[in-house]
Scaffold this motif. Structure first.
Motif, PDB file in Angstrom:
ATOM      1  N   ASP A 561     -55.587 -89.905 -65.269  1.00  0.00           N
ATOM      2  CA  ASP A 561     -54.766 -89.028 -64.412  1.00  0.00           C
ATOM      3  C   ASP A 561     -54.630 -89.615 -63.010  1.00  0.00           C
ATOM      4  OD1 ASP A 561     -54.527 -87.300 -66.498  1.00  0.00           O
ATOM      5  OD2 ASP A 561     -56.169 -85.989 -65.853  1.00  0.00           O
ATOM      6  N   GLU A 562     -55.706 -90.235 -62.540  1.00  0.00           N
ATOM      7  CA  GLU A 562     -55.707 -90.821 -61.198  1.00  0.00           C
ATOM      8  C   GLU A 562     -54.671 -91.948 -61.092  1.00  0.00           C
ATOM      9  OE1 GLU A 562     -58.831 -93.175 -58.217  1.00  0.00           O
ATOM     10  OE2 GLU A 562     -59.536 -92.286 -60.103  1.00  0.00           O
ATOM     11  N   VAL A 563     -54.651 -92.830 -62.117  1.00  0.00           N
ATOM     12  CA  VAL A 563     -53.706 -93.954 -62.118  1.00  0.00           C
ATOM     13  C   VAL A 563     -52.274 -93.439 -62.271  1.00  0.00           C
ATOM     14  CG1 VAL A 563     -52.958 -96.004 -63.414  1.00  0.00           C
ATOM     15  CG2 VAL A 563     -55.388 -95.631 -62.973  1.00  0.00           C
ATOM     16  N   THR A 564     -52.099 -92.446 -63.130  1.00  0.00           N
ATOM     17  CA  THR A 564     -50.759 -91.866 -63.338  1.00  0.00           C
ATOM     18  C   THR A 564     -50.199 -91.322 -62.023  1.00  0.00           C
ATOM     19  OG1 THR A 564     -51.373 -91.251 -65.601  1.00  0.00           O
ATOM     20  CG2 THR A 564     -49.434 -90.174 -64.675  1.00  0.00           C
ATOM     21  N   LYS A 565     -51.058 -90.620 -61.301  1.00  0.00           N
ATOM     22  CA  LYS A 565     -50.626 -90.057 -60.013  1.00  0.00           C
ATOM     23  C   LYS A 565     -50.264 -91.165 -59.022  1.00  0.00           C
ATOM     24  CE  LYS A 565     -52.071 -86.824 -56.399  1.00  0.00           C
ATOM     25  NZ  LYS A 565     -53.167 -85.997 -55.845  1.00  0.00           N
ATOM     26  N   ASP A 570     -46.198 -94.351 -56.054  1.00  0.00           N
ATOM     27  CA  ASP A 570     -45.644 -95.677 -55.780  1.00  0.00           C
ATOM     28  C   ASP A 570     -44.154 -95.716 -56.125  1.00  0.00           C
ATOM     29  OD1 ASP A 570     -45.615 -98.297 -55.008  1.00  0.00           O
ATOM     30  OD2 ASP A 570     -46.456 -99.089 -56.861  1.00  0.00           O
ATOM     31  N   PHE A 571     -43.795 -95.058 -57.250  1.00  0.00           N
ATOM     32  CA  PHE A 571     -42.389 -95.023 -57.659  1.00  0.00           C
ATOM     33  C   PHE A 571     -41.535 -94.270 -56.634  1.00  0.00           C
ATOM     34  CE2 PHE A 571     -38.968 -92.851 -60.143  1.00  0.00           C
ATOM     35  CZ  PHE A 571     -38.222 -93.983 -60.453  1.00  0.00           C
ATOM     36  N   VAL A 572     -42.074 -93.180 -56.099  1.00  0.00           N
ATOM     37  CA  VAL A 572     -41.362 -92.414 -55.071  1.00  0.00           C
ATOM     38  C   VAL A 572     -41.090 -93.297 -53.855  1.00  0.00           C
ATOM     39  CG1 VAL A 572     -41.539 -90.491 -53.452  1.00  0.00           C
ATOM     40  CG2 VAL A 572     -42.209 -90.171 -55.846  1.00  0.00           C
ATOM     41  N   GLU A 573     -42.098 -94.080 -53.458  1.00  0.00           N
ATOM     42  CA  GLU A 573     -41.934 -94.987 -52.315  1.00  0.00           C
ATOM     43  C   GLU A 573     -40.880 -96.063 -52.611  1.00  0.00           C
ATOM     44  OE1 GLU A 573     -43.228 -94.790 -49.252  1.00  0.00           O
ATOM     45  OE2 GLU A 573     -44.010 -92.849 -49.919  1.00  0.00           O
ATOM     46  N   MET A 574     -40.890 -96.562 -53.840  1.00  0.00           N
ATOM     47  CA  MET A 574     -39.901 -97.573 -54.237  1.00  0.00           C
ATOM     48  C   MET A 574     -38.482 -97.003 -54.170  1.00  0.00           C
ATOM     49  SD  MET A 574     -42.057 -99.115 -57.458  1.00  0.00           S
ATOM     50  CE  MET A 574     -40.694 -99.931 -58.264  1.00  0.00           C
ATOM     51  N   ARG A 575     -38.351 -95.764 -54.573  1.00  0.00           N
ATOM     52  CA  ARG A 575     -37.034 -95.104 -54.555  1.00  0.00           C
ATOM     53  C   ARG A 575     -36.540 -94.908 -53.123  1.00  0.00           C
ATOM     54  NH1 ARG A 575     -33.143 -93.790 -58.047  1.00  0.00           N
ATOM     55  NH2 ARG A 575     -33.117 -91.566 -57.536  1.00  0.00           N
ATOM     56  N   ILE A 582     -33.322 -98.732 -57.960  1.00  0.00           N
ATOM     57  CA  ILE A 582     -34.504 -98.293 -58.706  1.00  0.00           C
ATOM     58  C   ILE A 582     -34.182 -96.990 -59.439  1.00  0.00           C
ATOM     59  CG2 ILE A 582     -36.935 -97.640 -58.562  1.00  0.00           C
ATOM     60  CD1 ILE A 582     -36.457-100.522 -57.790  1.00  0.00           C
ATOM     61  N   THR A 583     -34.272 -97.031 -60.774  1.00  0.00           N
ATOM     62  CA  THR A 583     -33.950 -95.848 -61.587  1.00  0.00           C
ATOM     63  C   THR A 583     -35.160 -95.448 -62.427  1.00  0.00           C
ATOM     64  OG1 THR A 583     -33.206 -97.193 -63.453  1.00  0.00           O
ATOM     65  CG2 THR A 583     -31.556 -96.653 -61.764  1.00  0.00           C
ATOM     66  N   ALA A 584     -35.013 -94.332 -63.106  1.00  0.00           N
ATOM     67  CA  ALA A 584     -36.084 -93.876 -64.012  1.00  0.00           C
ATOM     68  C   ALA A 584     -36.299 -94.888 -65.136  1.00  0.00           C
ATOM     69  CB  ALA A 584     -35.722 -92.513 -64.585  1.00  0.00           C
ATOM     70  N   ASP A 585     -35.214 -95.555 -65.539  1.00  0.00           N
ATOM     71  CA  ASP A 585     -35.321 -96.574 -66.585  1.00  0.00           C
ATOM     72  C   ASP A 585     -36.177 -97.750 -66.101  1.00  0.00           C
ATOM     73  OD1 ASP A 585     -34.527 -97.657 -69.174  1.00  0.00           O
ATOM     74  OD2 ASP A 585     -33.396 -99.137 -68.017  1.00  0.00           O
ATOM     75  N   ASP A 586     -36.062 -98.070 -64.813  1.00  0.00           N
ATOM     76  CA  ASP A 586     -36.894 -99.134 -64.245  1.00  0.00           C
ATOM     77  C   ASP A 586     -38.375 -98.762 -64.280  1.00  0.00           C
ATOM     78  OD1 ASP A 586     -34.899-101.043 -63.459  1.00  0.00           O
ATOM     79  OD2 ASP A 586     -34.288 -99.653 -61.896  1.00  0.00           O
ATOM     80  N   LEU A 587     -38.666 -97.496 -63.996  1.00  0.00           N
ATOM     81  CA  LEU A 587     -40.057 -97.037 -64.057  1.00  0.00           C
ATOM     82  C   LEU A 587     -40.595 -97.169 -65.477  1.00  0.00           C
ATOM     83  CD1 LEU A 587     -42.579 -95.624 -62.893  1.00  0.00           C
ATOM     84  CD2 LEU A 587     -41.470 -93.434 -63.407  1.00  0.00           C
ATOM     85  N   HIS A 588     -39.803 -96.719 -66.448  1.00  0.00           N
ATOM     86  CA  HIS A 588     -40.227 -96.787 -67.851  1.00  0.00           C
ATOM     87  C   HIS A 588     -40.493 -98.241 -68.261  1.00  0.00           C
ATOM     88  CE1 HIS A 588     -40.410 -96.070 -72.156  1.00  0.00           C
ATOM     89  NE2 HIS A 588     -39.464 -96.973 -72.316  1.00  0.00           N
ATOM     90  N   LYS A 589     -39.577 -99.146 -67.856  1.00  0.00           N
ATOM     91  CA  LYS A 589     -39.708-100.557 -68.233  1.00  0.00           C
ATOM     92  C   LYS A 589     -40.932-101.189 -67.572  1.00  0.00           C
ATOM     93  CE  LYS A 589     -35.760-102.389 -68.775  1.00  0.00           C
ATOM     94  NZ  LYS A 589     -34.428-102.978 -68.511  1.00  0.00           N
TER      95      LYS A 589
END
Length: 639
Positions: A561-565, A570-575, A582-589
Motif C-alpha cells: 500500500d505504501e508503494v502504491t500511494k 509521483d504520477f500526479v506530479e508528472m501530470r 502523460i496519460t493514464a495509459d502511460d501510468l499503466h505501461k
C-alpha cells in the motif's frame, strides 16, 4: 505376486490384483491410483517411464505404462464402457468378473463369452481427449527430456519389437510405402497381446492394414490436426476416467497411462463402417466421424490415463511443481545467482540486437511477461512488443527468432505476407460432419512465444480470409483471446501468448510497447555474425538463460500500500509538469515495465529504485521514438 517391473511393463496385472481383492466395492479404483502415484514418487521413477514424445509407438510394448506430454487439441463426446462385466465359460459354466477400466477391448478367453444380461454388469463413463504434442515445442526441450529419460528407459524396454527402432520421419516414409511395412510385419504374430475374442489367424492377416496411412479402399489420408505446419510426433486419443471436468481445450498435460495399440481396434472400426454402410440405422455416427474418432491405433494410439496433471510449464530444466520443498531449494539456489545471469543475458541479447542495449532490456521484459489476471475482458500482464527499425532483411529477423527459439520452451515464427494471410488457417473451426475441432495456427498453448515478422510484407490485396486472419491477430494481441468459429456462433478461448512483432516501420498490428531499434554495430556479414552468437555461448550458460526466463514467469508479485500511494503521488506530479503527454495509459505501461523489471532482478515487490529505473527506460524509449518521427519528417520534406 507381481515382480517389481510389472507396474511398468504390465500395469494391468497390478490393476487386476486390486480388482480381485476389492471387487465387492469401488475402493479398488482409488487404490490403483494411489499405488501408481506412490510408485512414481520413488527415486525419480518418472524417468523410467517411456515417453511417446521420445520413442516411436511401435517400439513400445502394448499395454505397458507410458507417459505423454501434450496439449488438448479437442474433446470428444463422453463414451460409455463396461466398468465391470461377467464372462461365462461355455464348457464349465464358470463365471468370472472382469474390469473394463483402462481397456479398449474386453478380456475374455477362448471358451469364454460375455454375459450381457448379467446383474453384475456396471456401465460407466469416460472422456476422450484428442491430444497432440505441444505446438512449437523447442528442439532443446525435446532433447533434454529425451536424454533425461533415456538413461533409465531400460526397465521398460524388455519388449523387443519385430522391426528396428526408427524416427518419426522414417515412419512417415513407411506409411507412404505400405509394401515396406508389409515386409516388416511378416511373421509378427499379435495373438499374445490381444485379449479380445477374435481368432488369432484373422488378426495376423488383417492387423497390418491398420498401420497404413492410406488404406486400399478408402478415403483420403487422415489429418492428424497439428496446429502448426511441419510438426512431428504422435497424436493420441487420451481416455480420462476421473476429474475430466478440470481440464479444458489447449491445456498442457502430462499423462501416465496404459498404452493401447490393439490391432483389433482397426478391425472392429472397419467392420462398424461396413455394417453402417449397409444399414445406416445401425450407427448414428457419420462415416467421417467414425474415421476421425476411431483412427487406426497404430497411427493414433490410445492412452488409458491412470494419472494426469496440468503442467505449469514445459521447461525440463525446472522442477514440474515449484511449491514442493525440494523445488523451493532449487529456486532459492538459482535466485542467489540471478544478477550475473541477468547481466550475461542482457549482454547476449544486446549483441543479437546489433549493440542496442535498450531494445535488449525490453526484450527481456517481454520474454518474462505473462497474463497474471483478467479484469472483466482486460488481460493484465500482457506485454506485446513491436520491435521496429529492423533491417528489411530476412536474415536478421530469422536469426532473432532462432535465438528466441533457443531460450523459450515453445515458439512459432509467423511470416506476415499477403499470401500467408490469404491462404493460412489461423482460427480453429468446428467441422460438424466429422464432429471435431479443426485446428488453426492460433491454437497454441499458454506461454508460447509468437514472433510475427512484418519485414516481408509487401503491397497486395487481402481477401476475406486475409482480413479475418489479421483481425484474429489483432484480437489475440489486444485481448489475449481467439474466437473459434463454430459456424453458427463464435466462442471465445482465452490465451496467454507472448507476441513480438518485428517490422521496418511502426507495425500495422496493435502492440503494448513500440521499441525502435538503433543498431550500434553494422556487421559486414549479417549471416555470419548472427550465427556466431549462439555457437559462442556455452551450453551451461544457455541453460541458465532458459531457467531464468521460465522461472521468473512463475513468480508471484505484489505492491505494498505504501508503494502504491507513492506511485500515485509521483504520477500526479508528472501530470502537473507535463499534463499533455502523460496519460493514464502511460501510468499503466510504466507500472507494467516496473513489474517485469522488478521480477527480472528477482524482486517480487516494487521498490523505489525499480520504479525510477522503469521511468528512465520509458523516457529513453519515448525519446527515441520521437527522434525517429522527426527524422522521418525531415526526410519527407527533403523528398
Amino acid at each position: 505376486m507381481p515382480c517389481v517391473g510389472d507396474w511398468l511393463n504390465n500395469p494391468l496385472s497390478i490393476v487386476r490384483g486390486f480388482f480381485a481383492q476389492n471387487v465387492p466395492n469401488s475402493d479398488w479404483e482409488k487404490k490403483v491410483t494411489e499405488y501408481f502415484k506412490e510408485k512414481l514418487k520413488e527415486n525419480n521413477a518418472t524417468n523410467w517411464v517411456p515417453s511417446l514424445n521420445d520413442v516411436p509407438v511401435h517400439y513400445l510394448k502394448p499395454n505397458s505404462l507410458v507417459k505423454f506430454r501434450c496439449m488438448v487439441q479437442d474433446m470428444f463426446d463422453p463414451e460409455f464402457y463396461m466398468g465391470v462385466y461377467e464372462t461365462v465359460d461355455s464348457n464349465t459354466n464358470a463365471r468370472v468378473l472382469h474390469f473394463g477400466k483402462y481397456r479398449d477391448v474386453a478380456e475374455c478367453g477362448p471358451q469364454q463369452e460375455i454375459d450381457l444380461n448379467s446383474s453384475q454388469t456396471v456401465t460407466l463413463e469416460r472422456q476422450t481427449f484428442y491430444c497432440v504434442p505441444v505446438p512449437g515445442e523447442s528442439a532443446w526441450v525435446k532433447e533434454i527430456s529425451f536424454f533425461a529419460s533415456q538413461a533409465r528407459v531400460s526397465p521398460s524396454t524388455s519388449y523387443t519389437p519385430s522391426r528396428h527402432k526408427r524416427s518419426y520421419e522414417e515412419d512417415e516414409d513407411m506409411d507412404l510405402h505400405p509394401s515396406k511395412q508389409k515386409e516388416q510385419h511378416m511373421g509378427n504374430s499379435s495373438g499374445g497381446d490381444i485379449h479380445g475374442c477374435v481368432e488369432p489367424k484373422r488378426l495376423e492377416t488383417e492387423a497390418p492394414a491398420g498401420h497404413h496411412l492410406i488404406s486400399p479402399n478408402c478415403s483420403p489420408p487422415l489429418d492428424l490436426n497439428f496446429p502448426l505446419p511441419g510438426e512431428k510426433g504422435p497424436a493420441c486419443l487420451v481416455k480420462i476416467y476421473e476429474s475430466w471436468e478440470s481440464f479444458k481445450v489447449n491445456d498442457v498435460l502430462e499423462v501416465y497411462g496404459v498404452l493401447s495399440v490393439d490391432p483389433v481396434l482397426s478391425i472392429v472400426n472397419n467392420e462398424e463402417r461396413d455394417s453402417s454402410a449397409l444399414d445406416p440405422m445401425e450407427c448414428m455416427d457419420t462415416a467421417e466421424e467414425q474415421r476421425v474418432h476411431s483412427p487406426p491405433a497404430s497411427l493414433v494410439p490410445r492412452i488409458h490415463v491412470i494419472l494426469a496433471q496440468k503442467l505449469q510449464h514445459i521447461n525440463p530444466l525446472l522442477p514440474a511443481c515449484l511449491k514442493e520443498e525440494e523445488s523451493k531449494t532449487f529456486v532459492s539456489n538459482f535466485m542467489s545467482e540471478l544478477s550475473p545471469v541477468r547481466a550475461e543475458l542482457l549482454g547476449f541479447l544486446t549483441h543479437a540486437l546489433l549493440g542496442d542495449s535498450l531494445a535488449a532490456e525490453y526484450l527481456i521484459l517481454h520474454l518474462i511477461s505473462t497474463v497474471y489476471a483478467r479484469r472483466d475482458v482486460l488481460p493484465l500482464g500482457k506485454f506485446a512488443v513491436n520491435l521496429s527499425g529492423c533491417p528489411r532483411n530476412s536474415i536478421f529477423t530469422e536469426h532473432i527468432y532462432h535465438i528466441i527459439q533457443q531460450l523459450v520452451p515453445a515458439s512459432h515464427r509467423l511470416q506476415m505476407t499477403v499470401e500467408n494471410m490469404n491462404h493460412s488457417r489461423f482460427i480453429p473451426h468446428k467441422d460438424y460432419a466429422a464432429n471435431r475441432l479443426v485446428t488453426g495456427v492460433l491454437q497454441l498453448a499458454s506461454n508460447t512465444s509468437l514472433v510475427i515478422d512484418e519485414t516481408q510484407l509487401e503491397q497486395g490485396q487481402l481477401d476475406t480470409t486475409g482480413v479475418r486472419n489479421v483481425t484474429a491477430l489483432g484480437n489475440l494481441i489486444t485481448w489475449q483471446k481467439v474466437d473459434y468459429d463454430f459456424n453458427y456462433h463464435r466462442m471465445e478461448f482465452p490465451c496467454n501468448i507472448n507476441v513480438l512483432i518485428t517490422s521496418e516501420g511502426r507495425s500495422l498490428l496493435p502492440s503494448d510497447c513500440q521499441v525502435h531499434l538503433q543498431p550500434q554495430i553494422i556487421p559486414p556479414n549479417m549471416e555470419e555474425y548472427m550465427s556466431s552468437l549462439l555457437t559462442a555461448v556455452l551450453p551451461s550458460v544457455l541453460n541458465k538463460f532458459r531457467i531464468y526466463l521460465s522461472l521468473l514467469r512463475l513468480l508471484d508479485y505484489s505492491m505494498s500500500d505504501e508503494v502504491t500511494k507513492a506511485v500515485e503521488e509521483d504520477f500526479v506530479e508528472m501530470r502537473k509538469s507535463d499534463p499533455e503527454s502523460i496519460t493514464a495509459d502511460d501510468l499503466h505501461k510504466t507500472l507494467l515495465v516496473a513489474r517485469f523489471l522488478s521480477l527480472s532482478a528477482g524482486q517480487t515487490t516494487l521498490s523505489r529504485e525499480r520504479w525510477l529505473r522503469a521511468k528512465q527506460l520509458e523516457a529513453l524509449r519515448k525519446a527515441r521514438l520521437q527522434q525517429q518521427q522527426q527524422q522521418q519528417c525531415v526526410n519527407g520534406n527533403e523528398l
